[in-house]
Design an enzyme around this catalytic site. Structure first.
Site, PDB file in Angstrom:
ATOM      1  N   GLY A 197      -1.251   0.817   8.136  1.00  0.00           N
ATOM      2  CA  GLY A 197       0.054   0.603   8.440  1.00  0.00           C
ATOM      3  C   GLY A 197      -0.741  -0.003  10.386  1.00  0.00           C
ATOM      4  NE  ARG A 212      -0.201   0.924   3.840  1.00  0.00           N
ATOM      5  CZ  ARG A 212      -0.473   2.113   4.381  1.00  0.00           C
ATOM      6  NH1 ARG A 212      -0.965   2.564   4.998  1.00  0.00           N
ATOM      7  NH2 ARG A 212       0.263   1.701   4.967  1.00  0.00           N
ATOM      8  CG  ASP A 234      -4.775   9.550   6.823  1.00  0.00           C
ATOM      9  OD1 ASP A 234      -4.232   8.533   6.600  1.00  0.00           O
ATOM     10  OD2 ASP A 234      -4.607  10.680   5.587  1.00  0.00           O
ATOM     11  CB  THR A 266      -1.294   6.373  12.209  1.00  0.00           C
ATOM     12  OG1 THR A 266      -0.248   6.547  11.063  1.00  0.00           O
ATOM     13  CG2 THR A 266      -1.895   7.219  12.558  1.00  0.00           C
ATOM     14  CG  ASP A 288       2.667   8.467   9.571  1.00  0.00           C
ATOM     15  OD1 ASP A 288       4.222   7.644  10.271  1.00  0.00           O
ATOM     16  OD2 ASP A 288       2.831   7.720   8.488  1.00  0.00           O
ATOM     17  CG  ASP A 334      -0.802  11.592   9.234  1.00  0.00           C
ATOM     18  OD1 ASP A 334      -1.283  10.263  10.354  1.00  0.00           O
ATOM     19  OD2 ASP A 334      -0.545  10.208   8.032  1.00  0.00           O
ATOM     20  NE  ARG A 355       1.221   6.984   3.760  1.00  0.00           N
ATOM     21  CZ  ARG A 355       0.566   6.025   3.771  1.00  0.00           C
ATOM     22  NH1 ARG A 355       0.961   6.231   2.181  1.00  0.00           N
ATOM     23  NH2 ARG A 355       0.000   5.306   4.476  1.00  0.00           N
TER      24      ARG A 355
HETATM   25  N1  LIG Z   1     -10.732   7.865   0.683  1.00  0.00           N
HETATM   26  C1  LIG Z   1     -11.149   6.469   1.059  1.00  0.00           C
HETATM   27  N2  LIG Z   1     -12.304   6.133   0.976  1.00  0.00           N
HETATM   28  C2  LIG Z   1     -12.515   4.810   1.760  1.00  0.00           C
HETATM   29  N3  LIG Z   1     -11.818   3.984   2.339  1.00  0.00           N
HETATM   30  C3  LIG Z   1     -10.826   4.867   2.303  1.00  0.00           C
HETATM   31  C4  LIG Z   1      -9.718   6.372   1.851  1.00  0.00           C
HETATM   32  N4  LIG Z   1      -9.018   6.150   1.814  1.00  0.00           N
HETATM   33  C5  LIG Z   1      -8.381   4.497   2.563  1.00  0.00           C
HETATM   34  N5  LIG Z   1      -9.379   3.300   2.776  1.00  0.00           N
HETATM   35  C6  LIG Z   1      -8.690   2.287   2.984  1.00  0.00           C
HETATM   36  O1  LIG Z   1      -8.816   2.290   4.824  1.00  0.00           O
HETATM   37  C7  LIG Z   1      -7.353   1.582   4.390  1.00  0.00           C
HETATM   38  C8  LIG Z   1      -6.199   1.991   4.842  1.00  0.00           C
HETATM   39  O2  LIG Z   1      -6.158   3.598   4.452  1.00  0.00           O
HETATM   40  P1  LIG Z   1      -4.690   4.249   4.491  1.00  0.00           P
HETATM   41  O3  LIG Z   1      -3.826   2.995   3.579  1.00  0.00           O
HETATM   42  O4  LIG Z   1      -4.667   5.566   3.864  1.00  0.00           O
HETATM   43  O5  LIG Z   1      -3.966   4.334   5.712  1.00  0.00           O
HETATM   44  P2  LIG Z   1      -4.420   4.805   6.808  1.00  0.00           P
HETATM   45  O6  LIG Z   1      -5.389   4.290   7.413  1.00  0.00           O
HETATM   46  O7  LIG Z   1      -4.130   6.493   6.974  1.00  0.00           O
HETATM   47  O8  LIG Z   1      -2.989   4.759   8.227  1.00  0.00           O
HETATM   48  P3  LIG Z   1      -1.822   4.479   8.054  1.00  0.00           P
HETATM   49  O9  LIG Z   1      -1.448   5.969   7.364  1.00  0.00           O
HETATM   50  O10 LIG Z   1      -1.243   5.350   9.087  1.00  0.00           O
HETATM   51  O11 LIG Z   1      -0.460   3.345   7.131  1.00  0.00           O
HETATM   52  C9  LIG Z   1      -7.146   1.938   2.933  1.00  0.00           C
HETATM   53  O12 LIG Z   1      -6.604   0.768   2.056  1.00  0.00           O
HETATM   54  C10 LIG Z   1      -9.368   1.752   2.185  1.00  0.00           C
HETATM   55  O13 LIG Z   1      -9.226   0.402   2.542  1.00  0.00           O
HETATM   56  O1  LIG Z   2       4.240  -1.039   4.707  1.00  0.00           O
HETATM   57  P1  LIG Z   2       3.896   0.030   3.874  1.00  0.00           P
HETATM   58  O2  LIG Z   2       2.196  -0.630   3.568  1.00  0.00           O
HETATM   59  O3  LIG Z   2       5.134   0.527   3.391  1.00  0.00           O
HETATM   60  O4  LIG Z   2       3.379   1.933   4.361  1.00  0.00           O
HETATM   61  C1  LIG Z   2       4.708   2.876   4.410  1.00  0.00           C
HETATM   62  C2  LIG Z   2       3.896   3.844   5.089  1.00  0.00           C
HETATM   63  O5  LIG Z   2       2.898   3.541   6.611  1.00  0.00           O
HETATM   64  C3  LIG Z   2       3.760   4.440   7.307  1.00  0.00           C
HETATM   65  O6  LIG Z   2       4.155   3.339   8.098  1.00  0.00           O
HETATM   66  C4  LIG Z   2       1.894   4.683   8.358  1.00  0.00           C
HETATM   67  O7  LIG Z   2       1.497   3.739   9.223  1.00  0.00           O
HETATM   68  C5  LIG Z   2       3.746   5.014   6.993  1.00  0.00           C
HETATM   69  O8  LIG Z   2       5.078   6.187   7.687  1.00  0.00           O
HETATM   70  C6  LIG Z   2       4.747   5.005   5.753  1.00  0.00           C
HETATM   71  O9  LIG Z   2       5.065   6.026   4.822  1.00  0.00           O
HETATM   72 MG   LIG Z   3      -2.961   7.565   6.411  1.00  0.00          MG
END
Ligand SMILES: Nc1ncnc2c1ncn2[C@@H]1O[C@H](COP(=O)(O)OP(=O)(O)OP(=O)(O)O)[C@@H](O)[C@H]1O
Ligand SMILES: O=P(O)(O)OC[C@H]1O[C@](O)(CO)[C@@H](O)[C@@H]1O
Ligand SMILES: [Mg+2]
Length: 327
Positions: A14, A75, A106, A128, A130, A132, A174
């Site tokens: 995000g 994503r 993460d 992020t 969040d 988190d 989330r």
């Molecule tokens: N366990 C994993 N191993 C490898 N790549 C991953 C894994 N989890 C996520 N990714 C990659 O990272 C991208 C972003 O991860 P995710 O959608 O969990 O968002 P985030 O980085 O945690 O940010 P946020 O939670 O703030 O939206 C995923 O679309 C994927 O391409």
């Molecule tokens: O924009 P998307 O892909 O619906 O994701 C929403 C999620 O992303 C976040 O905004 C973190 O980036 C969370 O708070 C929420 O759960």
């Molecule tokens: Mg995350």
């Protein structure tokens, strides 16, 4: 000897206000170190497909104050597979990348770890709303999101007051209640419901509202983190139950993606700039598999796996003080 010549930077997961400030910092600190910098588009999708721009000091002009991310984010399911990571490393080789900076949450860091293990030194910067990331006290975007949420709730309060109503406001997070806990205190919520703490809807919400009514309270604000509503009762159902069981007219508002946009606050611009600069200090030495983080006011770094295994606690005092002060 370290032969770092060309690095990439991407934003993933995000988007968060301040990501642009971090991109600017990586690009300009990299150029300052004599590195070529590529801006990889759309997160890991761009790394798989070889979508990038060659960055110059001028290509990051006028973005420090803007929300979103000029590189766009995504994503990407394909990247989560072993074949995906392999393909990404091959593309990185083809476009000549010696290292990569990933700005995200993460999930993005798990991807950064996989890239490092597959031979592309990668450094993560926590971005992020969040907040988190267990190893970092702070994540880029959190402060701006808090201010956006606070402004929205202040407006909801105006109309609440005019109608003697109760408002249930769902905020993002989330699996985390950081946004809810902070704005709960800054907006004077009567109940703050977060995934980190068990809640009893009857006692913590219904009873609290009923007792408030007896004490002459005419408006009520309940803040609930998204992470609670997805596995339990929705904000809309909460509002219905409150109205049915307490007689107080109640409305639900789900703030949604408004929380991810807007110009970054001073804090987000400063932290993002420091983290971007720090990430380049690591990657220029060929040091990968690290997460840049904050510890108090200091910028520090951790091994990605170690960082991902660390946890931090939601400050329980925030919830306790909210409850006491909302009498
Ligand atoms: N366990 C994993 N191993 C490898 N790549 C991953 C894994 N989890 C996520 N990714 C990659 O990272 C991208 C972003 O991860 P995710 O959608 O969990 O968002 P985030 O980085 O945690 O940010 P946020 O939670 O703030 O939206 C995923 O679309 C994927 O391409
Ligand atoms: O924009 P998307 O892909 O619906 O994701 C929403 C999620 O992303 C976040 O905004 C973190 O980036 C969370 O708070 C929420 O759960
Ligand atoms: Mg995350």
């Amino acid at each position: 000897m370290n032969n770092m010549k060309k690095i990439g930077v991407l934003t993933s997961g995000g988007d968060a206000p301040g990501m642009n400030a971090a991109i600017r910092a990586v690009v300009r600190a990299g150029i300052n170190q004599g590195l070529e910098v590529l801006g990889i588009k759309k997160g890991y999708v761009g790394l798989l497909e070889g979508l990038y721009d060659e960055m110059t000091a001028r290509s990051v002009s006028d973005i420090l104050h803007r929300g979103g991310t000029i590189l766009q984010s995504a994503r990407c399911k394909e990247f989560k597979t072993q074949e995906g990571v392999q393909k990404a490393v091959e593309t990185a080789k083809e476009i000549g990348l010696d290292g990569l900076v990933v700005i995200g949450g993460d999930g993005s860091f798990r991807g950064a770890r996989d890239l490092s293990l597959a031979g592309l030194p990668t450094v993560g910067i926590p971005g992020t709303i969040d907040n988190d990331i267990g190893c970092s006290d702070y994540t880029i975007g959190f402060d701006t999101a808090l201010n956006t949420v606070q402004e929205a709730i202040d407006k909801i309060r105006d109309t609440c007051r005019s109608h003697d109503r109760c408002s249930v406001v769902e905020v993002m997070g989330r699996d985390a209640g950081y946004i809810a806990a902070y704005v709960g205190l800054s907006c004077g919520a009567e109940a703050v419901i977060v995934p980190e703490k068990h809640f009893d809807f009857k006692k913590d919400v219904l009873q609290s509202i009923a007792e408030g009514v007896k004490r002459g309270k005419e408006q009520h604000l309940i803040i609930v983190a998204e992470g609670v509503t997805k596995d339990n009762i929705s904000a809309i159902d909460m509002a219905k139950r409150i109205e049915e069981e307490t007689g107080v007219e109640t409305r639900a508002t789900i703030l949604g993606h408004i929380q991810r946009g807007g110009n970054p606050s001073v804090k987000d611009r400063v932290v993002a700039s420091k983290m971007g600069y720090f990430a380049v200090e690591l990657i220029k030495e060929g040091i990968g598999n690290r997460i840049v983080a904050t510890k108090g006011d200091d910028i520090v770094d951790y091994d990605i796996l170690e960082g991902l295994n660390m946890s931090k606690k939601l400050d329980a005092e925030l919830l306790k003080i909210s409850e006491i002060l909302s009498m």
